[in-house]
Design an enzyme around this catalytic site. Structure first.
Site, PDB file in Angstrom:
ATOM      1  N   LYS A 677      -7.371  10.001   2.577  1.00  0.00           N
ATOM      2  CA  LYS A 677      -7.285   9.304   1.280  1.00  0.00           C
ATOM      3  C   LYS A 677      -7.890   7.911   1.434  1.00  0.00           C
ATOM      4  CE  LYS A 677      -4.040   6.756  -0.926  1.00  0.00           C
ATOM      5  NZ  LYS A 677      -5.017   5.909  -1.546  1.00  0.00           N
ATOM      6  N   GLU A 758      -1.382   0.507  11.444  1.00  0.00           N
ATOM      7  CA  GLU A 758      -2.115  -0.746  11.727  1.00  0.00           C
ATOM      8  C   GLU A 758      -1.951  -1.651  10.512  1.00  0.00           C
ATOM      9  OE1 GLU A 758      -3.878  -1.331  14.491  1.00  0.00           O
ATOM     10  OE2 GLU A 758      -3.806   0.680  15.345  1.00  0.00           O
ATOM     11  N   CYS A 792      -8.661  -7.929   8.676  1.00  0.00           N
ATOM     12  CA  CYS A 792      -7.303  -8.164   9.191  1.00  0.00           C
ATOM     13  C   CYS A 792      -7.369  -9.035  10.436  1.00  0.00           C
ATOM     14  CB  CYS A 792      -6.568  -6.856   9.450  1.00  0.00           C
ATOM     15  SG  CYS A 792      -7.561  -5.676  10.319  1.00  0.00           S
TER      16      CYS A 792
END
Ligand SMILES: Cc1cc2nc3c(=O)[nH]c(=O)nc-3n(C[C@H](O)[C@H](O)[C@H](O)COP(=O)(O)OP(=O)(O)OC[C@H]3O[C@@H](n4cnc5c(N)ncnc54)[C@H](O)[C@@H]3O)c2cc1C
Length: 1011
Positions: A677, A758, A792
């Site tokens: 997804k 994560e 990130c």
């Protein structure tokens, strides 16, 4: 008629004779410098430490700091350094203040051997002395790396000032040869182009040329008025094409079209230098006015080979020294053959290269007054004198400036003087016989690695080129090289991919379940964050019904796929990698539109996807073979792995193809069936990845593509009893929900659900008092604001020590103010839009919070009016407890925290909930060791950016609230998708047992695959 070679030998012998007539130490300064150079030439480790120490010294302020560094660099307990050095370190410990002063004096004397003066006033004294020796000059201003437009403007002003001052001082000087003087103005300036524009991007030559022309025009105009000459120096390869283009563009302008007193450098160590010189000559002929070329070998050989080694691409430079020498000679001839349009200067200290130029000039009947030899200040004095005596024009290249900005130049000179392959070392330090030094370089080229391989293709000859250290049976992993936007061809391909992608905006994309394309009544638009009225495409929205269908399809496919030999599964990934490579520009272009990635960031994302496929394929080959646990008589135990079952992959939008591909390919190659997804903001990228796998031949049901709302299908699938594994990358909020929900065992569930999670970061970089500020600023700015701070791994807390707070901030803010902000469809943009309106609002809220909590030190003034653009923002006076110092913002907002010392810096850096990436800038070996040991981050980066992890090289992922400790792109990653199993067999029959069991055996597969 004499052969060219014998002519060269005779001339060379004559130069040697003259050189030996005036014996002078190779390095004109005796003492300290001589001894260090001699030691460096015999001890590579000492050389490395020495050059590093020399580079840091000017930025050390206290005597105690100098002595600490000396100890850290040169005494590692039982060091094997020369007794002289060890003695020096011991003495320094006893009398620190005196030793520090002496060291500083010695290094600065060394630097002044190569730097002609601190300022125009100093340099003029040097130039006068040279004039008396009939040596001409060109002056260059040394500078730090220019990180902002303020610095670029200052640099331009220094050149203008220098030009005027030198013009006044030299107005009565005449050319020493008095012949062909019209070609060689007395006043000659060498300009470093990169110092005039801080935002030079190889991908955007037009932008660079526009900015640089504005800075250069007044300088060229003034030079012309004063009758001066301007040379465009050449720097690293990345800037070469733009520098050439700039030279041609500006000198074709009406104002300068008939001005003959400009020149440029051609570097003979570059494989494409022949092409470049021919192109320049053609341009010169069309322009119809003389211009000049300084032919050199090139000063950045080590840098270029290191850089291309890191990228896994073929270096742009020749790899054998005689290849550069031979090419220098070819280009010498080419220059002389075109003497009618180009004035040649030969920048070399190599007597063979010089003698060759003299011989070819005579052969082509070119008068020696019509070209010149150029040599560097402080080097090869006897050669200069010999050439003057022979009646040639000699020009000395004289850098001026302070020691600190001159450090990079000084280290390049030291490297050159101690290089194993350099002419000066061979002649003056090693006394290699003249005959040997005058040999034809063509005869010295080793046939094995001759070649003109295209730069950009992987270089298999170089061992340090990104090949993984552990390979399996002939399968070794190598990172795909990044696309080099230095080349016009790459720029054109990207522009054309963007045009094509634009034509396809608005396309609709289906779901993909069990090998079938599925459409529903609901289509979700995906918009361009730079132009929110523009719809990039539509994704079909899956509901619970489609999610159920996908689980069934995956479950069914799993039962077959799990028994498919791992080699077939690995090959599927390799086919996908090939398709990704083939569609590389197209996919990058879609990323630019859908998530606002700048060109090079988009390309890096596709490269990472390719790397994931090839790396995991190789890893599966390593793990796939059952491995014997121990050699014992009469029994064998094989450890091996089974897939877990159905894996649900939930990916973020910020690396829209790479992360989705990484998680999905890991699932598939390990024998799981996968439902992937994509993020709701990057459906089109997800759909493209599905196309890639479909084309690669993924069997029906093994990989399913479901786009839709996380809250609907995401939640449903995470909780599903038939989903065995969830691989998630995204926000902490969603990650923690998944972690919790997956912990509940549902009725009928077979497996304990495995979660790979994560999440975010609040990443810090600490800057030590002795940090290299050029690098600190450049990398910090990139880490914080590259791709709008939406990685990130991005830097969000810059931790500065009190002592250098002012020095860093003074350069940081102008650097941020100079960034190019805009629609990333344009090349060279650093800051584009944030992903969507919700992110835009959330980041603006954080900026408001920051304004209340801390001091708004900087905010960019201009951003494009449409699109979700947030101006890069910097807060100071930030304290560790503040929200802007603790919460992930995921946008171009940087908090600066001031701390007392390194203890406090580490405490602050480690004091958040996260541990993803972290960085440190320092040149203290001890402090570096300490931070390596103590910084809480999954990925610790020293003296570089804290973003940009590369598969296989920097396995990526954090701990604490940043993640569950898995490392994407690392050797352990696939294990999370597998369950271990051991099969033990008693192999003895009536006490008889085979002596040895093989270390590996075939997979446990039934029915056995046919061979
Ligand atoms: C006046 C002057 C101006 C200069 N301006 C510039 C400039 O603008 N830009 C620039 O880049 N350089 C410039 N240089 C060149 C550079 O700084 C070096 O001085 C020069 O390359 C040394 O070459 P050489 O012929 O003196 O010595 P040599 O000892 O004959 O050559 C050394 C050179 O060979 C090449 N080399 C070394 N190892 C290898 C290898 N394994 N394979 C292939 N090639 C190798 C490198 O270029 C190295 O510098 C300039 C040099 C001078 C003298």
């Amino acid at each position: 008629m004499r052969s060219l070679q014998s002519d060269i030998e005779q001339r060379g012998a004559r130069i040697f004779e003259l050189v030996d007539k005036h014996p002078e130490r190779f390095f004109s300064k005796a003492g300290f410098y001589q001894r260090l150079m001699a030691l460096s030439m015999h001890d590579e480790r000492f050389k490395t430490q020495l050059f590093r120490f020399v580079a840091v010294l000017p930025s050390l302020h206290r005597s105690s700091e100098i002595i600490e560094h000396l100890e850290e660099y040169f005494s590692d307990g039982n060091d094997g350094f020369h007794p002289l050095v060890s003695l020096g370190v011991r003495v320094a410990r006893l009398v620190p203040w005196m030793s520090a002063a002496i060291l500083r004096w010695n290094v600065s004397e060394t630097a002044h051997q190569f730097i002609a003066g601190r300022n125009p006033h100093d340099v003029i004294a040097t130039l006068r002395k040279r004039r008396a020796q009939k040596i001409c000059f060109t002056v260059d201003v040394l500078g730090e790396a220019v990180v902002s437009e303020v610095e670029a403007d200052e640099y331009a002003a220094r050149y203008a000032d220098l030009l005027d001052k030198l013009a006044r001082e030299t107005k009565d000087w005449t050319d020493p040869l008095g012949k062909s003087a019209e070609l060689f103005p007395v006043l000659n300036l060498s300009v470093k182009i990169s110092a005039l524009y801080s935002q030079m991007s190889p991908a955007a030559p037009a932008d660079a040329i526009a900015h640089l022309s504005t800075k250069l025009r007044p300088l060229l105009r003034r030079a012309r008025e004063l009758g001066a000459f301007i040379n465009f120096d050449m720097e690293s390869y990345a800037l070469k094409n733009t520098t050439l283009e700039l030279f041609k563009t500006i000198l074709t302008e009406v104002e300068f079209k008939d001005w003959p007193h400009a020149g440029i450098v051609i570097q003979a160590y570059l494989r494409d230098s022949d092409h470049d010189l021919r192109d320049l000559i053609e341009w010169g002929c069309a322009r119809g006015t003389r211009f000049a070329v300084r032919l050199v070998k090139g000063a950045y050989w080590d840098y270029e080979t290191t850089k291309s080694g890191q990228n896994g691409s073929n270096p742009p430079v020749f790899l054998q020294k005689p290849e550069s020498d031979a090419n220098f000679e070819e280009l010498t001839r080419l220059l002389f053959e075109n003497e009618a349009i180009v004035t040649a200067a030969f920048g070399s200290h190599n007597i063979r290269s010089i003698a060759h130029a003299q011989a070819v000039a005579d052969e082509l009947r070119i008068d020696r007054s019509r070209f010149e030899f150029q040599l560097l200040y402080g080097m090869a004095g006897p050669i200069k004198r010999a050439l003057v005596e022979m009646g040639y024009r000699v020009r000395e290249y004289c850098p001026i400036g302070e020691l600190l900005p001159g450090m990079a130049y000084l280290v390049r000179r030291l490297l050159e003087n101690t290089s194993n392959e350099g002419f000066l070392r061979a002649k003056f330090a090693e006394n290699v016989p003249a005959k040997e030094l005058l040999r034809d370089p063509k005869d010295l080229i080793q046939p094995a690695s001759v070649g003109t391989v295209d730069p950009g293709t992987p270089n298999r000859a170089n061992v340090k080129n990104g090949t993984s250290l552990h390979s399996t049976d002939g399968h070794s992993f190598r990172n795909a090289p990044l696309v080099s936007f230095i080349y016009k061809d790459s720029q054109d391909k990207m522009q054309s991919a963007l045009r094509e992608a634009r034509k396809r905006l608005g396309e609709k994309h289906p779901l993909y379940i069990g090998g079938e394309k599925i459409w529903t009544d609901n289509l979700t638009p995906s918009v361009n964050p730079a132009e929110p009225t523009e719809i990039v495409g539509y994704g079909t929205e899956a509901g619970v019904e489609e999610a159920e269908r996908a689980v069934k399809a995956a479950r069914a496919a799993f039962e077959k796929w799990r028994w498919t030999p791992f080699e077939e599964r690995a090959q599927l990934l390799e086919r996908a990698a090939d398709i990704l490579e083939r569609r590389r520009y197209e996919l990058s272009a879609v990323e630019v539109f859908e998530v606002g990635k700048p060109w090079s960031e988009a390309d890096a994302d596709i490269r990472e996807a390719i790397d994931f496929c090839t790396f995991y394929a190789q890893q599966m080959r390593r793990l796939g073979r059952p491995k014997l646990t121990q050699q014992v008589p009469g029994e064998e135990s094989y450890h091996h792995y089974w897939p877990r079952g159905v894996a649900f992959v939930i990916a973020p939008w910020n690396f829209p193809i790479a992360i989705l591909c990484g998680m999905a390919s890991a699932g598939v190659v390990t024998g799981n069936a996968v439902i992937m997804k994509p993020s709701e903001q990057s459906i089109i990228c997800g759909a493209m990845l599905m196309q890639v796998f479909e084309e690669a031949g993924v069997p029906p049901g093994v990989l399913n593509f479901l786009s839709g709302h996380g809250s609907v299908i995401g939640a449903h699938l995470v909780d599903h009893k038939d989903v065995d594994l969830v691989a998630f990358t995204g926000s902490r909020e969603v990650g923690l929900k998944i972690w919790q929900s997956a912990g509940i065992t549902r009725p009928g569930q077979r497996e304990l659900k495995r979660v790979i999670c994560e999440m975010g970061g609040k990443n810090a970089i600490i800057v030590d008092t002795d940090a290299d500020l050029d690098e600190t600023i450049m990398y910090s700015i990139y880490s914080a604001f590259g791709f709008q701070g939406q990685k990130c791994s991005a830097l969000s807390r810059l931790i500065l020590l009190e002592e250098n707070y002012g020095r860093v901030m003074e350069r940081l803010i102008p650097a941020a103010a100079s960034l190019r902000i805009g629609n990333p469809e344009q090349p060279g943009i650093m800051v584009g839009p944030v992903i969507d309106e919700a992110a835009y609002r959330r980041i603006l809220e954080y900026i408001e919070i920051g304004k209340k909590e801390a001091t708004l030190a900087f905010q960019a003034k201009e951003v494009p009016p449409r699109g979700y653009f947030i101006p890069p923002t910097i807060f100071t006076d930030v304290k560790p407890h503040m929200r802007i110092a603790r919460e992930e913002i995921f946008g171009p907002v940087l908090s600066v925290l001031k701390v007392r010392d390194l203890d406090e810096a580490l405490e602050v850096a480690n004091g958040t909930d996260y541990a993803l990436t972290g960085g440190f800038f320092s040149r203290s070996p001890d402090n570096i060791e300490r931070v390596k040991a103590r910084l809480e981050a999954g990925n610790v980066y020293i003296n570089r950016s804290c973003t940009g992890a590369i598969v296989g090289r920097h396995p990526f992922g954090g701990f604490k609230m940043s993640g569950s400790g898995t490392k994407a792109g690392g050797e352990d990653y696939l294990l999370h998708f597998l369950v271990p199993r051991v099969v033990t067999e008693n192999t003895s029959r009536h006490g008889f047992a085979p002596e040895q069991s093989p270390e590996y055996r075939d997979e446990f597969l039934w029915p056995k695959p046919r061979r």
